[in-house]
Structure formats: structure tokens, C-alpha cells
Design a protein around this motif. Structure first.
Motif, PDB file in Angstrom:
ATOM      1  N   ASN A 199       0.825  -1.202   0.000  1.00  0.00           N
ATOM      2  CA  ASN A 199       0.000   0.000   0.000  1.00  0.00           C
ATOM      3  C   ASN A 199       0.865   1.261   0.000  1.00  0.00           C
ATOM      4  N   ILE A 200       1.921   1.261   0.803  1.00  0.00           N
ATOM      5  CA  ILE A 200       2.816   2.409   0.862  1.00  0.00           C
ATOM      6  C   ILE A 200       3.552   2.591  -0.468  1.00  0.00           C
ATOM      7  N   LEU A 201       4.020   1.477  -1.043  1.00  0.00           N
ATOM      8  CA  LEU A 201       4.745   1.562  -2.312  1.00  0.00           C
ATOM      9  C   LEU A 201       3.820   1.973  -3.453  1.00  0.00           C
ATOM     10  N   ASP A 202       2.556   1.600  -3.367  1.00  0.00           N
ATOM     11  CA  ASP A 202       1.591   2.015  -4.388  1.00  0.00           C
ATOM     12  C   ASP A 202       1.433   3.533  -4.379  1.00  0.00           C
ATOM     13  N   ILE A 203       1.359   4.122  -3.176  1.00  0.00           N
ATOM     14  CA  ILE A 203       1.293   5.578  -3.070  1.00  0.00           C
ATOM     15  C   ILE A 203       2.555   6.209  -3.650  1.00  0.00           C
ATOM     16  N   ALA A 204       3.711   5.621  -3.327  1.00  0.00           N
ATOM     17  CA  ALA A 204       4.977   6.158  -3.827  1.00  0.00           C
ATOM     18  C   ALA A 204       5.024   6.145  -5.345  1.00  0.00           C
ATOM     19  N   GLU A 205       4.571   5.055  -5.927  1.00  0.00           N
ATOM     20  CA  GLU A 205       4.589   4.929  -7.385  1.00  0.00           C
ATOM     21  C   GLU A 205       3.674   5.954  -8.035  1.00  0.00           C
ATOM     22  N   LYS A 206       2.487   6.146  -7.458  1.00  0.00           N
ATOM     23  CA  LYS A 206       1.522   7.096  -8.030  1.00  0.00           C
ATOM     24  C   LYS A 206       1.963   8.545  -7.845  1.00  0.00           C
ATOM     25  N   PRO A 261      14.457  -4.610   5.945  1.00  0.00           N
ATOM     26  CA  PRO A 261      13.703  -4.881   7.177  1.00  0.00           C
ATOM     27  C   PRO A 261      14.360  -4.311   8.432  1.00  0.00           C
ATOM     28  N   ASN A 262      15.668  -4.022   8.370  1.00  0.00           N
ATOM     29  CA  ASN A 262      16.338  -3.425   9.522  1.00  0.00           C
ATOM     30  C   ASN A 262      15.961  -1.953   9.700  1.00  0.00           C
ATOM     31  N   TYR A 263      15.435  -1.323   8.632  1.00  0.00           N
ATOM     32  CA  TYR A 263      15.106   0.100   8.688  1.00  0.00           C
ATOM     33  C   TYR A 263      13.655   0.397   8.321  1.00  0.00           C
ATOM     34  N   ILE A 264      12.867  -0.653   8.049  1.00  0.00           N
ATOM     35  CA  ILE A 264      11.417  -0.474   7.934  1.00  0.00           C
ATOM     36  C   ILE A 264      10.863  -0.507   9.357  1.00  0.00           C
ATOM     37  N   ILE A 265      10.109   0.505   9.731  1.00  0.00           N
ATOM     38  CA  ILE A 265       9.666   0.645  11.115  1.00  0.00           C
ATOM     39  C   ILE A 265       8.260   0.074  11.284  1.00  0.00           C
ATOM     40  N   ALA A 266       8.079  -0.761  12.302  1.00  0.00           N
ATOM     41  CA  ALA A 266       6.775  -1.339  12.637  1.00  0.00           C
ATOM     42  C   ALA A 266       6.278  -0.700  13.927  1.00  0.00           C
ATOM     43  N   ASP A 267       5.183   0.015  13.825  1.00  0.00           N
ATOM     44  CA  ASP A 267       4.568   0.672  14.989  1.00  0.00           C
ATOM     45  C   ASP A 267       3.637  -0.331  15.664  1.00  0.00           C
ATOM     46  N   GLN A 268       3.995  -0.786  16.864  1.00  0.00           N
ATOM     47  CA  GLN A 268       3.203  -1.806  17.542  1.00  0.00           C
ATOM     48  C   GLN A 268       1.872  -1.269  18.050  1.00  0.00           C
ATOM     49  N   LEU A 280       3.318   0.245   9.152  1.00  0.00           N
ATOM     50  CA  LEU A 280       4.726   0.311   8.769  1.00  0.00           C
ATOM     51  C   LEU A 280       5.075   1.735   8.356  1.00  0.00           C
ATOM     52  N   HIS A 281       6.357   2.075   8.513  1.00  0.00           N
ATOM     53  CA  HIS A 281       6.855   3.381   8.084  1.00  0.00           C
ATOM     54  C   HIS A 281       8.153   3.172   7.311  1.00  0.00           C
ATOM     55  N   LEU A 282       8.225   3.783   6.131  1.00  0.00           N
ATOM     56  CA  LEU A 282       9.427   3.739   5.306  1.00  0.00           C
ATOM     57  C   LEU A 282      10.026   5.134   5.241  1.00  0.00           C
ATOM     58  N   PHE A 283      11.212   5.233   4.644  1.00  0.00           N
ATOM     59  CA  PHE A 283      11.757   6.560   4.390  1.00  0.00           C
ATOM     60  C   PHE A 283      12.467   6.590   3.043  1.00  0.00           C
ATOM     61  N   TYR A 284      12.575   7.800   2.520  1.00  0.00           N
ATOM     62  CA  TYR A 284      13.076   8.063   1.176  1.00  0.00           C
ATOM     63  C   TYR A 284      14.331   8.918   1.289  1.00  0.00           C
TER      64      TYR A 284
END
Length: 361
Positions: A84-91, A103-110, A115-119
Motif C-alpha cells: 500500500n505504501i509503495l503504491d502511493i509512492a509509485e503514483k 527490514p532493519n530500517y522499515i519501522i513497525a509501529d506496535q 509500517l513506516h518507510l523513508f526516502y
């Protein structure tokens, strides 16, 4: 390549990015992420000429969640959130190679189960992105599964992903719909409904499917009419395409095409057969299950289905044992599971009783 470091500050994730070579800040892209706070993305802040800091979420690295143990539903929830996040990025016209898919830098909010990514808004940066397929392979490899059934379902899913000539977010999402339909049964919440003028754009969802036995701390609880939506997108009009910002880039910052010589790859030679293969990808998997590995070891039942993985980065190769039954050895020294060891030219790698010569040209 820019160096990354995960830390925490005042209970919030803080990822530090330091420039180490010819990297330059792309000011147009940097300002885009300052002006547009997009769901699922950390926000950059320039601390100095060679340092960026990304904040905006609480949680822990996704790798920790995976190693703590997940089941089939949790796995597909994570993958669906990532797509879902990558779909937004692509659009929005992001340069997909500048998204950090590790996976070491993709953040999972418990708390929010998101999930949270960064660019990396940088010029001349060596990509830290091995592609979405390799990201999914890492997620599948690092995860500890609740049962053999969960492993088999995810194994079938990864076989589907790898078999496609080109990765498609839509096709992969539809595959997840068949594997975990409960993730698409989102309850209707009137307090979060869109204005009447936008009701026609509201996505159609399947009828609710009851979730059974889902108690892991990373699982989003399914409570009637009180559960927050799993995945929500920002309104399209609120986020201008990143491509529009790129038009403001100064001409002198545009890269020039430089002729490149044919790359020379490290190789792995199986002593029993003399077969030599190039280690020509960032994540190179070895084992006896043909559909899941890059070097299939036939006629040896003591080698595990996915025995070991070689990672290539920064001009070096690292090998990791994937909890194999009969262990992995370097020069007759056994490796601890899930711990990377750097390889050097001339090393002898042994998977169970199968020996290989490693050559780094």
C-alpha cells in the motif's frame, strides 16, 4: 553509499543518514517531504551538510517483529501494508530506487500496527534498494513462523511472486486477497467516512470474515465498529506528484551517463560437480528447493531447502546460515544461525557435507 543508523530519541524512532561519498542533497525532493506529510513515510531533517535525520514514528525495526514470530495472517498484513505504501509512492512519482527497502530500517509501529518507510532525497547515492521482490524474500527468510502450515502458505506465495516476469502490486495484492481474505474485510466507521462529495470514490470491500486465534502483539484486533482501518491513503488532491517538484531541479545537478565496463561477479563452484555460478544479485540463496533458491543443490538430501544466503553489498560478500539442519561451515568452522560472516577469496564453504569454492574476482 550513505550510512544508516537506527536509534531512538524521546521514545521516537530516529534514523541517521550520513553521506560518505559523492552524495548530494536533492533539495527539491527534500522540500517535498517537508511540505507533504504522507502517511507511512518518515520525515527528513537536514542536521548538517552531510547528515539527514528521519523521524515521525514510534516502533521498532520490522526485523525484530519477524524474528519474534508471526503467523500467516500477520505476514500478509505486513506485506499488504508495505504494498500500500509503495503504491502511493509509485503514483506520486517517487524514484523507487531511493526508497530504503531493508527490514532493519522499515519501522513497525506496535500501537497502530502500521509500517513506516523513508526516502533518501539524494543525488549520486548508491542504491540501498534491492527491489521489492528481494525485500519480500528477506521478510520471508527472516521470519519465524508459528507452524509448518504458515510456512507452506508463505512459501507458495513467494513462489508465485518469483515466478512472475515482472512484479505487479495489483496482482500481488489480489493473491493476498485469496490467501488472507480477512484482511480486506474492513469495518465501516462513520466517524472516519469521507465527505458526501467523495463517497463515490470510497473503495468497495468484501463482507467481514471472522478472524480466529489471532493474538500476537503485532496483530490488529478485529473489534466490531471500533477497529481503526488497516490501511488508509491520503486524499489524492492533498499530495502533488513528486515529478512536479523534479522540474525545479537545477540543470547542473543532472547526472551524466558514464560508460560502464562489464561487471565481474564473485563465483561459487560446487566441488562434487564442478558447476560454477556467478553471485550476480544482492541476495543470493542456496539450497535444494528449486523454486526458492538461486543455486539449487541437487542429489544431496542433507542440504536444507533454503540452507544459506549470501548478501553482496559495498563490494563484499557475507554468508548467513538460515537455521539449516546440518549447518554451514567456512573453512571447517561452523557458523551460528542468522549471523552474517564476511567471505574472502579462496574460502571453502560447506553446506552439510557439500563443499564449494568461493572466488572474489
Amino acid at each position: 553509499m550513505a550510512k544508516l543508523k537506527f536509534t531512538e530519541k524521546n521514545g521516537e524512532v530516529c534514523i541517521v543518514c550520513r553521506f560518505t561519498g559523492s552524495e548530494m542533497l536533492n533539495e527539491a525532493e527534500y522540500q517535498y517531504f517537508i511540505d507533504n506529510r504522507i502517511k507511512g513515510w518518515l520525515v527528513p531533517s537536514a542536521q548538517s551538510d552531510d547528515k539527514l535525520v528521519f523521524t515521525g514514528a514510534k516502533g521498532l525495526p520490522l526485523i525484530n517483529v519477524l524474528k519474534n514470530g508471526i503467523d500467516k495472517t500477520q505476514y500478509f498484513r505486513i506485506v499488504l501494508n508495505l504494498l500500500n505504501i509503495l503504491d502511493i509512492a509509485e503514483k506520486c512519482g517517487f524514484n523507487m530506487q531511493n526508497i530504503v527497502l531493508d527490514p532493519n530500517y522499515i519501522i513497525a509501529d506496535q500501537r497502530t500496527k502500521e509500517l513506516h518507510l523513508f526516502y533518501l532525497p539524494l543525488w549520486y547515492n548508491e542504491s540501498t534498494n534491492d527491489g521489492i521482490i528481494n525485500c519480500l524474500r528477506k521478510i520471508s527468510s527472516f521470519a519465524n513462523y508459528s507452524s509448518q502450515y504458515d510456512y507452506d502458505r508463505i512459501d507458495d506465495f513467494m513462489s508465485f511472486v518469483i515466478s512472475k516476469p515482472a512484479f505487479s502490486i495489483y496482482e500481488t495484492t489480489e493473491r493476498i486477497r485469496t490467501e488472507a481474505p480477512e484482511l480486506f474485510a474492513l469495518p465501516d466507521r462513520s466517524e472516519f467516512s469521507r465527505p458526501a462529495s467523495q463517497q463515490a470514490h470510497k473503495p468497495k470491500v468484501l463482507p467481514p470474515v471472522q478472524n480466529k486465534g489471532d493474538t500476537h502483539p503485532f496483530v490488529l484486533p478485529k473489534t466490531a465498529k471500533t477497529a481503526a482501518p488497516l490501511f488508509s491513503r491520503p486524499e489524492p488532491k492533498s499530495i502533488p506528484p513528486l515529478a512536479a517538484e523534479k522540474k525545479q531541479i537545477l540543470p547542473e545537478l543532472v547526472k551524466k551517463e558514464i560508460p560502464r565496463s562489464t561487471p565481474k561477479y564473485p563465483t561459487l563452484t560446487r566441488r562434487s560437480t564442478g558447476v560454477t555460478v556467478n553471485i550476480d544479485r544482492p541476495v543470493f540463496r542456496i539450497g535444494k528447493e528449486r523454486d526458492r533458491v538461486d543455486f539449487c543443490i541437487t542429489e544431496n538430501r542433507t542440504v536444507s531447502r533454503h540452507h544459506a544466503t549470501i548478501y553482496c553489498r559495498g563490494g563484499s560478500c557475507f554468508i548467513e546460515d538460515n537455521n539449516s539442519t546440518n549447518k554451514t561451515y567456512i573453512n571447517n568452522t561452523p557458523l551460528l544461525p542468522e549471523r552474517e560472516i564476511k567471505l574472502k577469496d579462496g574460502d571453502v564453504i560447506r553446506l552439510s557435507d557439500e563443499e564449494f569454492d568461493f572466488t572474489d574476482r
